[in-house]
Design an enzyme around this catalytic site. Structure first.
Site, PDB file in Angstrom:
ATOM      1  N   PRO A   1       0.534  -2.821  -7.887  1.00 15.38           N
ATOM      2  CA  PRO A   1      -0.818  -2.319  -7.605  1.00 15.38           C
ATOM      3  C   PRO A   1      -0.759  -0.875  -7.126  1.00 15.38           C
ATOM      4  CG  PRO A   1      -0.046  -3.746  -5.821  1.00 15.38           C
ATOM      5  CD  PRO A   1       0.975  -3.833  -6.917  1.00 15.38           C
ATOM      6  N   MET A   2      -1.543  -0.010  -7.746  1.00 14.87           N
ATOM      7  CA  MET A   2      -1.551   1.397  -7.325  1.00 14.87           C
ATOM      8  C   MET A   2      -2.963   1.961  -7.299  1.00 14.87           C
ATOM      9  SD  MET A   2       1.896   2.897  -9.098  1.00 14.87           S
ATOM     10  CE  MET A   2       1.757   1.868 -10.543  1.00 14.87           C
ATOM     11  N   THR A   3      -3.414   2.298  -6.108  1.00 16.27           N
ATOM     12  CA  THR A   3      -4.724   2.919  -5.910  1.00 16.27           C
ATOM     13  C   THR A   3      -4.778   4.235  -6.669  1.00 16.27           C
ATOM     14  OG1 THR A   3      -4.983   1.933  -3.744  1.00 16.27           O
ATOM     15  CG2 THR A   3      -6.228   3.946  -4.147  1.00 16.27           C
TER      16      THR A   3
ATOM     17  N   GLY B   1      -5.587  -1.816  -5.581  1.00 15.30           N
ATOM     18  CA  GLY B   1      -6.381  -2.509  -4.581  1.00 15.30           C
ATOM     19  C   GLY B   1      -7.864  -2.297  -4.860  1.00 15.30           C
TER      20      GLY B   1
ATOM     21  N   HIS C   1      -4.152  -8.763  -0.822  1.00 14.50           N
ATOM     22  CA  HIS C   1      -3.383  -7.656  -0.227  1.00 14.50           C
ATOM     23  C   HIS C   1      -3.163  -7.947   1.256  1.00 14.50           C
ATOM     24  CE1 HIS C   1      -1.649  -3.883   0.610  1.00 14.50           C
ATOM     25  NE2 HIS C   1      -2.468  -3.088  -0.041  1.00 14.50           N
ATOM     26  N   GLY C   2      -1.994  -8.525   1.526  1.00 13.07           N
ATOM     27  CA  GLY C   2      -1.647  -8.839   2.910  1.00 13.07           C
ATOM     28  C   GLY C   2      -0.559  -7.904   3.423  1.00 13.07           C
ATOM     29  N   ALA C   3      -0.434  -6.712   2.812  1.00  8.55           N
ATOM     30  CA  ALA C   3       0.706  -5.823   3.109  1.00  8.55           C
ATOM     31  C   ALA C   3       0.272  -4.523   3.759  1.00  8.55           C
ATOM     32  CB  ALA C   3       1.445  -5.525   1.801  1.00  8.55           C
ATOM     33  N   HIS C   4       1.277  -3.705   4.130  1.00 12.31           N
ATOM     34  CA  HIS C   4       1.156  -2.260   4.407  1.00 12.31           C
ATOM     35  C   HIS C   4       0.247  -1.889   5.567  1.00 12.31           C
ATOM     36  CE1 HIS C   4       2.186  -1.770  -0.175  1.00 12.31           C
ATOM     37  NE2 HIS C   4       3.124  -2.387   0.517  1.00 12.31           N
TER      38      HIS C   4
ATOM     39  N   TYR D   1      -2.847  -3.140   6.278  1.00 13.47           N
ATOM     40  CA  TYR D   1      -4.289  -3.314   6.072  1.00 13.47           C
ATOM     41  C   TYR D   1      -4.749  -4.613   6.746  1.00 13.47           C
ATOM     42  CZ  TYR D   1      -3.669   0.673   3.064  1.00 13.47           C
ATOM     43  OH  TYR D   1      -3.356   1.938   2.599  1.00 13.47           O
TER      44      TYR D   1
END
Ligand SMILES: Cc1cc2nc3c(=O)[nH]c(=O)nc-3n(C[C@H](O)[C@H](O)[C@H](O)COP(=O)(O)O)c2cc1C
Length: 375
Positions: free
Chosen positions: A34-36, A68, A179-182, A184
């Protein structure tokens, strides 16, 4: 591996095997990370976004994980150029994306996203909405920078994730990634640095996983039983690269077991370099440990095909091409099931086709200029 087998056929043989995630069969082992991109004015993915993803599916990417995309909650995001996963026009745009990916022979899941306390200033349509999170604390430790979520807020956000997942199934996507990462929102609950709650959603790792598990369970309940739910998580956070959810396999199991029990079908373990061992005493990386501890399929990521990790890309740095022999060895050993590729696929839509055909000499180094275009 036979000594005489050429590298090209080895890559093809290992990466071309289909893999199942719940009811979905992905045609090969290559995923797009995934890349914004911020190329979706008013949150609507347009024709350029449709062809961007379609091109990569047609060139051999088995599973596209979209950038995302915000769930339908007023505090979910902060940019009007990040695509939204709610609203008639936005979903109509996404339906075309899914159609193009399927026409190219690939499969696709949206990455459903709420940024939580990362929100700083907003653009329309919810410019004035507050930043929300478990305790109103930013990932950098700033306190009082937003609203500690009430039970009502939690229920609303959980409902927004479930609605987005239902929409994904309705408009033809093959599953969802949460998205449960980074650092957020979901990760802000998982991580002790941002979760200081004293109610049922804070405390030990299992309590901190309660919100994530409720999101998973609500999504699971809303979609068909065979519809895949992928959960992306990381140890590292934006603005806290050395942060860790777990120092030991036992601690990691405490976080992941409730999520698996709530209905996660596959985990996407986000690391910056896939070859780095996660814990002392074993070569396994984070995806490897995830698969071993949960028994679920796992996706690895981080500098695949490139020497130089992605945060340096944001600082304008390129990265030379790097071989993937070690990656193939790990796949062959079933350490993990799939490989997600970020910058190499931004740079070159044909990356997967080249690798699958053994055309390694045609691979391109990463140039940070690729971040600015949607080719
Ligand atoms: C431009 C860009 C945007 C990104 N946006 C997201 C995102 O929306 N969601 C996410 O989970 N990760 C995001 N990431 C991280 C990537 O999914 C991936 O984990 C990272 O780039 C490492 O893979 P690579 O070394 O192959 O590039 C982003 C990375 C880049 C380069």
């Amino acid at each position: 591996m036979s000594v005489t087998q050429p590298a090209s056929s080895r890559a093809a043989e290992i990466l071309s095997r289909p893999v199942s995630i719940n009811g979905l069969t992905v045609p090969n082992r290559i995923a797009m990370a995934p890349m914004t991109r911020m190329f979706s004015p008013d949150g609507i993915p347009g024709e350029d976004v449709v062809s961007y993803y379609g091109r990569r599916a047609a060139a051999g990417v088995g599973l596209i994980v979209t950038e995302g995309t915000y769930v339908g909650h007023e505090s979910a995001g902060q940019s009007d150029r990040v695509p939204r996963f709610h609203g008639e026009e936005q979903l109509a745009g996404w339906a075309k994306v899914a159609e193009a990916v399927h026409a190219g022979g690939g499969t696709i899941v949206p990455q459903l996203w709420h940024i939580g306390m990362v929100r700083k200033q907003g653009e329309p349509p919810f410019a004035d909405a507050p930043a929300v999170g478990p305790s109103g604390i930013r990932v950098d430790g700033t306190e009082g920078a937003g609203k500690a979520m009430t039970q009502r807020d939690l229920d609303d956000v959980i409902g927004a994730f479930a609605e987005a997942a239902a929409a994904a199934e309705r408009i033809g996507f093959d599953g969802v990634e949460l998205h449960g990462a980074h650092g957020y929102l979901i990760d802000q609950f998982l991580w002790a640095g941002t979760n200081r709650r004293t109610d049922a959603y804070g405390g030990d790792p299992v309590a901190r996983a309660k919100f994530a598990a409720e999101v998973v369970a609500a999504v699971r309940e809303t979609v068909s039983a065979e519809f895949p739910v992928i959960f992306r998580y990381s140890q590292w956070k934006q603005e806290a690269y050395d942060a860790r959810l777990a120092e030991t396999p036992e601690e990691l199991e405490a976080v992941l077991a409730p999520l698996a029990a709530a209905g996660v079908d596959a985990f996407h373990a986000s690391t910056r370099r896939y070859w780095v061992p996660e814990f002392d005493g074993s070569d396994l990386n984070l995806a490897g440990w995830t698969k071993k501890l949960t028994g679920k399929p796992a996706i690895t990521v981080g500098s695949v095909g490139l020497d130089g990790e992605f945060l340096r890309g944001f600082a304008g740095e390129g990265a030379p091409v790097k071989g993937i022999d070690d990656l193939l060895d790990r796949l062959e050993r079933d350490e993990f099931d799939m490989v997600a590729v970020g910058r190499a696929l931004l740079q070159d839509p044909e990356w997967a086709a080249k690798v699958l055909a053994g055309r390694f000499d045609e691979l391109k180094p990463f140039d940070a200029a690729a971040l600015r275009s949607l080719s």
